[in-house]
Write an enzyme that holds these catalytic residues in place. Structure first.
Site, short mmCIF file in Angstrom:
data_model
loop_
_atom_site.label_atom_id
_atom_site.label_comp_id
_atom_site.label_asym_id
_atom_site.label_seq_id
_atom_site.Cartn_x
_atom_site.Cartn_y
_atom_site.Cartn_z
N SER A 101 -84.91 14.12 -4.99
CA SER A 101 -83.52 14.54 -5.00
C SER A 101 -82.94 14.60 -6.41
O SER A 101 -83.37 15.40 -7.22
CB SER A 101 -82.70 13.61 -4.09
OG SER A 101 -81.40 14.07 -3.90
N ASP A 249 -79.39 19.35 -1.66
CA ASP A 249 -78.67 18.84 -0.50
C ASP A 249 -77.33 18.23 -0.90
O ASP A 249 -76.58 17.74 -0.08
CB ASP A 249 -79.50 17.83 0.29
CG ASP A 249 -79.77 16.53 -0.47
OD1 ASP A 249 -79.50 16.48 -1.69
OD2 ASP A 249 -80.26 15.57 0.16
#
Length: 451
Positions: A101, A249
């Site tokens: 991430s 995300d």
């Protein structure tokens, strides 16, 4: 039972250091494949971000899944929410994302999605961990017979399909023509997707940090480092800036003056838009870290608000329990279950842009109805993984009690351990920024004294 390897966002750590090793990834693939195959899984779709180690872990996961008798479909560099969507589109039974991430390139991680595009539940992760432990400790990994081994294939049109999905979120009667947008893809998984989405909807797009080399993902760019985006918005006289993180995300925005608009403010924008359109279904789910200003602003709109534990998986759980659709975190994980099953930075940005275009307002004007309370967040890095022990010590509890007494009813204190890193997060929020800073430092000092 507590989970040993799975954190709030899968398994994550430094590459080459346990558990983020090729051997572990292979055995994790085997354990996950074995558990999921027992409930009918036949094929798992694998995506990754742009960091170098993705190639290594992609191969290791393939070997483990194949050994468990599960087929693999590769989509290459792809945002986490895209993998969740594509797993369903291509009728795969589950999805895997190899990504850390927003972390630096030398970290990596592995997270799983079921065929509904949501993360595995705690029970499934515990079952996978139990089998994984056997493989790690007793070399108990067993390969299915040769005729049952999984096969692999590569999907070449995945990016195009996901771009069309994202564009479908934006109302067909609207266009982004006349809007200048700076897009920061963090040299991550959305580098070849995000700029195209906005451009194909009519925007004038300036794309930055879109040249990944395997090492520059999240490096002083993206949703966690907004300086370059702020400068670019002002330099190009853009209407706004969009920042994604390494796996896309997470979303942060910058208005035309260079001011950062965070996840709490994005939630306010989306909730207000739904209310104006008569489409507000229930309320909004935030987290323990959500700014009190969001709660107060939603109250003014007569929109209910609930707090979940930190982590988008817990926001999703709360949304499902309440039947609500909208939730997220200040860090930029935004969920709108009418449009996506997991946090999706591009989708969230398009919903914001639709709201702005419908009301003919700038980002700065639209968000003016929410006033954030001063919130201080300090990360105290630990020398060992003993966060629970430290949080339960009398000296730390006393420091928290003293801070709460000082703030009285004008603020709040929250301590929590990170689900992905060896650190404790200290959050203090109040109407007085000076008091918030002082009390956060007071608590952090008490924690550091124990290291």
């Amino acid at each position: 039972m507590s989970r040993k390897y799975f954190g709030t966002d899968g398994v994550r750590g430094k590459v080459g250091t346990s558990p983020i090793t090729p051997d572990f990834a292979m055995k994790l693939g085997w354990a996950a494949g074995t558990v999921l195959a027992s409930s009918g899984t036949k094929e798992i779709l694998i995506g990754k971000d742009t960091r170098n180690s993705g190639y290594m872990f992609e191969s290791a996961m393939e070997a483990g899944l194949s050994a468990a008798g599960v087929n693999v479909a590769f989509v290459g560099p792809m945002p986490t929410p895209a993998v969740a969507y594509l797993a369903s589109t291509f009728r795969a039974d589950a999805g895997v994302v190899i990504s850390a991430s927003h972390n630096p390139f030398y970290d990596n991680g592995i997270k799983f999605f079921n065929n509904f595009g949501t993360k595995l539940n705690d029970e499934q992760e515990l079952e996978i961990e139990a089998l994984l432990e056997q493989a790690l400790n007793n070399d108990a990994m067993q390969c299915v017979s040769s005729e049952r081994l999984g096969k692999a294939r590569r999907i070449n049109d995945a990016a195009g399909r996901y771009i069309e999905f994202c564009k479908g979120v934006f109302p067909k009667d609207l266009t982004l023509e006349g809007l200048k947008i700076v897009v920061d893809s963090a040299n991550g998984a959305a580098y070849h997707i995000a700029p195209n989405v906005y451009a194909e909807l009519g925007a004038d797009v300036i794309s930055i940090n879109d040249k990944p080399n395997g090492l520059n993902i999240n490096e002083k760019c993206g949703a966690t480092h907004l300086d370059s985006l702020q400068k670019a918005v002002i330099e190009h006289s853009a209407d706004l800036g969009v920042a994604l993180d390494g796996d896309a995300d997470r979303l942060m925005l910058v208005d035309n003056s260079g001011t950062v608009i965070d996840g709490d403010q994005i939630l306010y924008i989306l909730a207000k838009a739904a209310k104006l359109q008569g489409k507000m279904d229930g309320g909004v789910v935030g987290t323990l870290m959500s700014n009190l200003g969001l709660e107060l602003a939603l109250n003014q709109l007569d929109i209910p608000f609930k707090r979940a534990k930190v982590g988008d998986r817990y926001v999703v759980e709360q949304l499902k329990q309440t039947g609500w659709k909208l939730g997220g975190e200040g860090s930029g994980h935004i969920l709108h279950l009418d449009h996506a099953s997991t946090g999706d930075g591009i989708v969230a940005s398009l919903l914001v842009l639709a709201a702005l275009m419908q009301q003919k307002q700038s980002l700065q004007e639209y968000v003016a109805g929410m006033k954030k309370l001063p919130q201080v967040l300090l990360n105290v890095h630990l020398t060992q993984n003993n966060a629970d022990e430290i949080l339960n010590t009398s000296s730390v509890k006393q420091a928290v009690s003293e801070a709460e007494t000082m703030l009285a009813d004008k603020g709040r204190v929250l301590l929590r351990k990170s689900g992905t890193e060896p650190l404790i997060r200290v959050m203090v929020e109040s109407t007085d920024s000076t008091a918030s800073q002082a009390q956060a430092e007071h608590i952090a000092k008490a924690i550091k004294a124990l290291l």
